[in-house]
Scaffold this motif. Structure first.
Motif, mmCIF file in Angstrom:
data_model
loop_
_atom_site.group_PDB
_atom_site.id
_atom_site.type_symbol
_atom_site.label_atom_id
_atom_site.label_comp_id
_atom_site.label_asym_id
_atom_site.label_seq_id
_atom_site.Cartn_x
_atom_site.Cartn_y
_atom_site.Cartn_z
ATOM 1 N N PRO A 19 0.805 -1.224 0.000
ATOM 2 C CA PRO A 19 0.000 0.000 0.000
ATOM 3 C C PRO A 19 0.840 1.277 0.000
ATOM 4 O O PRO A 19 0.410 2.295 -0.530
ATOM 5 N N VAL A 20 2.036 1.231 0.550
ATOM 6 C CA VAL A 20 2.909 2.407 0.542
ATOM 7 C C VAL A 20 3.351 2.711 -0.883
ATOM 8 O O VAL A 20 3.299 3.850 -1.345
ATOM 9 N N GLY A 21 3.778 1.695 -1.600
ATOM 10 C CA GLY A 21 4.216 1.870 -2.983
ATOM 11 C C GLY A 21 3.102 2.328 -3.906
ATOM 12 O O GLY A 21 3.336 3.085 -4.846
ATOM 13 N N TYR A 22 1.882 1.879 -3.624
ATOM 14 C CA TYR A 22 0.743 2.283 -4.455
ATOM 15 C C TYR A 22 0.105 3.589 -3.977
ATOM 16 O O TYR A 22 -0.839 4.073 -4.574
ATOM 17 N N ASP A 34 2.455 -0.744 7.867
ATOM 18 C CA ASP A 34 2.445 0.035 6.625
ATOM 19 C C ASP A 34 2.475 1.531 6.916
ATOM 20 O O ASP A 34 3.144 2.295 6.223
ATOM 21 N N ARG A 35 1.777 1.949 7.969
ATOM 22 C CA ARG A 35 1.761 3.373 8.309
ATOM 23 C C ARG A 35 3.146 3.843 8.777
ATOM 24 O O ARG A 35 3.578 4.942 8.435
ATOM 25 N N VAL A 36 3.855 3.004 9.535
ATOM 26 C CA VAL A 36 5.232 3.338 9.939
ATOM 27 C C VAL A 36 6.124 3.438 8.706
ATOM 28 O O VAL A 36 6.901 4.384 8.551
ATOM 29 N N GLU A 37 6.004 2.474 7.825
ATOM 30 C CA GLU A 37 6.786 2.472 6.586
ATOM 31 C C GLU A 37 6.478 3.726 5.751
ATOM 32 O O GLU A 37 7.379 4.353 5.183
ATOM 33 N N HIS A 38 5.225 4.121 5.720
ATOM 34 C CA HIS A 38 4.830 5.320 4.976
ATOM 35 C C HIS A 38 5.456 6.584 5.572
ATOM 36 O O HIS A 38 5.909 7.470 4.839
ATOM 37 N N ARG A 39 5.498 6.676 6.902
ATOM 38 C CA ARG A 39 6.121 7.841 7.543
ATOM 39 C C ARG A 39 7.598 7.938 7.180
ATOM 40 O O ARG A 39 8.111 9.028 6.909
ATOM 41 N N VAL A 40 8.287 6.801 7.146
ATOM 42 C CA VAL A 40 9.699 6.799 6.756
ATOM 43 C C VAL A 40 9.833 7.245 5.308
ATOM 44 O O VAL A 40 10.711 8.057 4.969
ATOM 45 N N THR A 45 11.238 11.177 0.957
ATOM 46 C CA THR A 45 10.792 12.099 -0.089
ATOM 47 C C THR A 45 11.123 13.542 0.270
ATOM 48 O O THR A 45 11.609 14.299 -0.573
ATOM 49 N N SER A 46 10.900 13.928 1.515
ATOM 50 C CA SER A 46 11.210 15.299 1.946
ATOM 51 C C SER A 46 12.692 15.604 1.816
ATOM 52 O O SER A 46 13.074 16.667 1.311
ATOM 53 N N VAL A 47 13.534 14.670 2.255
ATOM 54 C CA VAL A 47 14.982 14.871 2.155
ATOM 55 C C VAL A 47 15.395 14.986 0.697
ATOM 56 O O VAL A 47 16.152 15.881 0.318
ATOM 57 N N ALA A 48 14.901 14.087 -0.145
ATOM 58 C CA ALA A 48 15.281 14.092 -1.562
ATOM 59 C C ALA A 48 14.848 15.381 -2.253
ATOM 60 O O ALA A 48 15.570 15.900 -3.103
ATOM 61 N N GLN A 64 19.216 11.300 9.314
ATOM 62 C CA GLN A 64 17.834 11.308 9.797
ATOM 63 C C GLN A 64 17.488 10.020 10.547
ATOM 64 O O GLN A 64 16.369 9.857 11.009
ATOM 65 N N GLY A 65 18.441 9.088 10.620
ATOM 66 C CA GLY A 65 18.201 7.831 11.310
ATOM 67 C C GLY A 65 17.624 6.741 10.434
ATOM 68 O O GLY A 65 17.154 5.713 10.933
ATOM 69 N N ILE A 66 17.649 6.927 9.139
ATOM 70 C CA ILE A 66 17.139 5.926 8.202
ATOM 71 C C ILE A 66 18.301 5.028 7.787
ATOM 72 O O ILE A 66 19.360 5.512 7.404
#
Length: 111
Positions: A19-22, A34-40, A45-48, A64-66
């Motif tokens: 669902p994150v990819g879509y 999925d919601r945690v993955e989406h926040r990451v 996206t913001s950094v890029a 950023q800890g990623i």
């Protein structure tokens, strides 16, 4: 009517696989992981989009800890493999950032 219901059911099943990819990280397709993955991915996206140099994206994400497992910078693009910690374990995503960071695409992959 039956073909439309079949198409909707099939679409829902496909979207539920990533669902994150879509771009639909909400119920009924997504769960807490999925919601945690989406926040990451929002952070990615913001950094890029903030940085003007693609070669700076991997180190900025680490700051950023990623967790960046692999990064390759090419002409006008950067490819990343990220590990995301979610409540039930870990997930990995391949991310491509194209051009000036406006185009960020990802897909879930095996870790």
């Amino acid at each position: 009517m039956a073909p439309a219901v079949l198409v909707l059911a099939l679409t829902g099943r496909v979207v539920s696989t990533d669902p994150v990819g879509y771009g639909v990280p909400f119920w009924p397709f997504a769960n807490g992981n999925d919601r945690v993955e989406h926040r990451v991915m929002d952070q990615v996206t913001s950094v890029a989009r903030t940085l003007r140099r693609l070669d700076a994206v991997p180190s900025a994400l680490v700051a950023q800890g990623i967790e960046v497992l692999d990064a390759r910078v090419g002409a006008g693009a950067v490819w990343l493999r990220l590990r995301v910690r979610v409540p039930d374990g870990t997930r990995c995503r391949e991310v491509s950032v194209l051009g000036d960071g406006v185009q960020v695409h990802s897909r879930r992959v095996d870790c």
